[in-house]
Design a protein around this motif. Structure first.
Motif, PDB file in Angstrom:
ATOM      1  N   ASN A 117       0.814  -1.206   0.000  1.00 57.26           N
ATOM      2  CA  ASN A 117       0.000   0.000   0.000  1.00 57.26           C
ATOM      3  C   ASN A 117       0.856   1.267   0.000  1.00 57.26           C
ATOM      4  OD1 ASN A 117      -2.753   1.246   0.329  1.00 57.26           O
ATOM      5  ND2 ASN A 117      -1.782   2.047   2.184  1.00 57.26           N
ATOM      6  N   THR A 118       1.945   1.245   0.766  1.00 53.47           N
ATOM      7  CA  THR A 118       2.807   2.423   0.869  1.00 53.47           C
ATOM      8  C   THR A 118       3.485   2.728  -0.462  1.00 53.47           C
ATOM      9  OG1 THR A 118       3.213   1.972   3.215  1.00 53.47           O
ATOM     10  CG2 THR A 118       4.753   3.448   2.100  1.00 53.47           C
ATOM     11  N   ASP A 130      13.787   0.195   1.995  1.00 56.09           N
ATOM     12  CA  ASP A 130      14.624  -0.108   0.834  1.00 56.09           C
ATOM     13  C   ASP A 130      13.818   0.012  -0.464  1.00 56.09           C
ATOM     14  OD1 ASP A 130      16.774  -0.580   2.471  1.00 56.09           O
ATOM     15  OD2 ASP A 130      16.476  -2.754   2.539  1.00 56.09           O
ATOM     16  N   SER A 131      12.597  -0.496  -0.440  1.00 56.62           N
ATOM     17  CA  SER A 131      11.752  -0.456  -1.639  1.00 56.62           C
ATOM     18  C   SER A 131      11.388   0.973  -2.012  1.00 56.62           C
ATOM     19  CB  SER A 131      10.480  -1.272  -1.404  1.00 56.62           C
ATOM     20  OG  SER A 131      10.787  -2.628  -1.151  1.00 56.62           O
ATOM     21  N   LEU A 132      11.095   1.776  -1.003  1.00 56.80           N
ATOM     22  CA  LEU A 132      10.775   3.176  -1.264  1.00 56.80           C
ATOM     23  C   LEU A 132      11.979   3.906  -1.852  1.00 56.80           C
ATOM     24  CD1 LEU A 132       8.696   4.015   1.940  1.00 56.80           C
ATOM     25  CD2 LEU A 132       7.835   3.966  -0.404  1.00 56.80           C
ATOM     26  N   CYS A 177       2.657   6.207  -2.397  1.00 54.87           N
ATOM     27  CA  CYS A 177       3.752   7.164  -2.622  1.00 54.87           C
ATOM     28  C   CYS A 177       3.909   7.460  -4.114  1.00 54.87           C
ATOM     29  CB  CYS A 177       5.056   6.622  -2.055  1.00 54.87           C
ATOM     30  SG  CYS A 177       5.157   6.740  -0.246  1.00 54.87           S
ATOM     31  N   ALA A 178       3.775   6.419  -4.925  1.00 57.90           N
ATOM     32  CA  ALA A 178       3.881   6.614  -6.368  1.00 57.90           C
ATOM     33  C   ALA A 178       2.701   7.428  -6.892  1.00 57.90           C
ATOM     34  CB  ALA A 178       3.928   5.256  -7.061  1.00 57.90           C
ATOM     35  N   GLU A 179       1.517   7.134  -6.383  1.00 58.60           N
ATOM     36  CA  GLU A 179       0.314   7.834  -6.841  1.00 58.60           C
ATOM     37  C   GLU A 179       0.314   9.301  -6.428  1.00 58.60           C
ATOM     38  OE1 GLU A 179      -4.512   7.717  -5.992  1.00 58.60           O
ATOM     39  OE2 GLU A 179      -3.290   5.962  -5.511  1.00 58.60           O
ATOM     40  N   LYS A 180       0.795   9.593  -5.187  1.00 60.83           N
ATOM     41  CA  LYS A 180       0.751  10.948  -4.658  1.00 60.83           C
ATOM     42  C   LYS A 180       2.053  11.721  -4.885  1.00 60.83           C
ATOM     43  CE  LYS A 180      -2.583   9.600  -1.094  1.00 60.83           C
ATOM     44  NZ  LYS A 180      -2.861   9.423   0.351  1.00 60.83           N
TER      45      LYS A 180
END
Length: 294
Positions: free
Chosen positions: A195-196, A231-233, A200-203
């Motif tokens: 979800n995060t 790490d993914s972010l 983050c990508a959408e917003k």
């Protein structure tokens, strides 16, 4: 069969009497559920539902051999999804099914007394068996429908809770806050990760503050997944700042060999936001100073 047709007529004349008698004898001391309601609308609906059951049941005697569950399909679905019944413990509902069955068996006795020597013992026994078999089928199907609907609703509620328990709150166009509260198990950690990243990508979030002050405890697997989120972010260009890390979480992270060298951390979310605000102000001052020099 003549006995069933006569019993059908005998029953149809007594459907509302059955409903009123059932409601009068109802145990209204149950601590929860539809049966102890004092709301006139709820009581009226409850009586209507009970009477509809009698109407559906009577038809079985008029046309013996028809599909019992098909006859009760709509009624079962209506009751299984009824909000008042969903808030009623299932054993209370089953108790009322059996009490209604007893009502029917008592009516068979009354019918037999009023029609002495007209029908054979085998014919009277047929009526009782039909009643018991029908109730058995209806009760089983109701319990199945009620369980399945409850599970679907529980699943929907859990998804909603997940969404509400890991919201990204934007504090400006490029900065967001993810406040995590409560226990985080493996399932929830996986959801937070997915979800995060999506939010983050959408917003278009460039800097995310993850606040852990409301997280009491995490296990080793969950701690590993939380740092996987960071790490993914980073891979999609989102910088992360951790705040409110409890000693237990820090100890678990150290045991995992997770280094905080490349992770910005602060003791509280307020301090993290304050530092971020000051950096933005400094950058703004530098920008305007550069413009003035030009």
């Amino acid at each position: 069969m003549q006995v069933s047709k006569d019993f059908y007529e005998y029953m149809t004349e007594r459907t509302w009497q059955l409903t009123e008698s059932w409601y009068e004898s109802l145990d209204k001391s149950d601590p929860t559920g539809v049966y102890n309601s004092q709301d006139p609308k709820v009581i009226q609906t409850l009586k209507r539902q009970n009477h509809e059951f009698h109407e559906q049941f009577c038809v079985l005697f008029k046309d013996v051999g028809q599909d019992t569950l098909l006859n009760f399909e709509n009624w079962i679905e209506q009751i299984a999804k009824d909000e008042e019944h969903l808030q009623t413990p299932i054993h209370y509902i089953l108790r009322e099914f059996f009490r209604t069955q007893d009502q029917y068996l008592e009516i068979v006795k009354d019918f037999t007394r009023e029609h002495q020597n007209r029908f054979s013992p085998e014919e009277i026994e047929f009526l009782s068996e039909l009643i018991i078999q029908t109730f058995s089928l209806v009760i089983s199907k109701f319990a199945e429908e009620n369980y399945e609907y409850s599970q679907r609703r529980l699943g929907a509620q859990q998804e909603m809770i997940k969404e509400l328990s890991s919201p990204i709150i934007l504090i400006d166009e490029k900065t967001g806050v993810l406040p995590l509260i409560g226990d985080i198990d493996t399932g929830r950690a996986k959801y937070i990760l997915e979800n995060t990243l999506a939010e983050c990508a959408e917003k278009n979030v460039e800097h995310l503050f993850i606040d852990l002050s409301g997280v009491i405890m995490v296990d080793t697997m969950v701690a590993h997944q939380l740092f996987q989120i960071i790490d993914s972010l980073g891979l999609i260009g989102v910088k992360c700042t951790l705040s409110g890390i409890r000693p237990e979480i820090a100890q678990t992270a150290v045991q995992l060999g997770i280094a905080f060298d490349n992770i910005s951390t602060t003791s509280t979310l307020a301090k993290a936001l304050n530092k971020s605000r000051k950096r933005i102000e400094v950058k703004s001052e530098d920008y305007f100073r550069f413009q003035a020099v030009e």
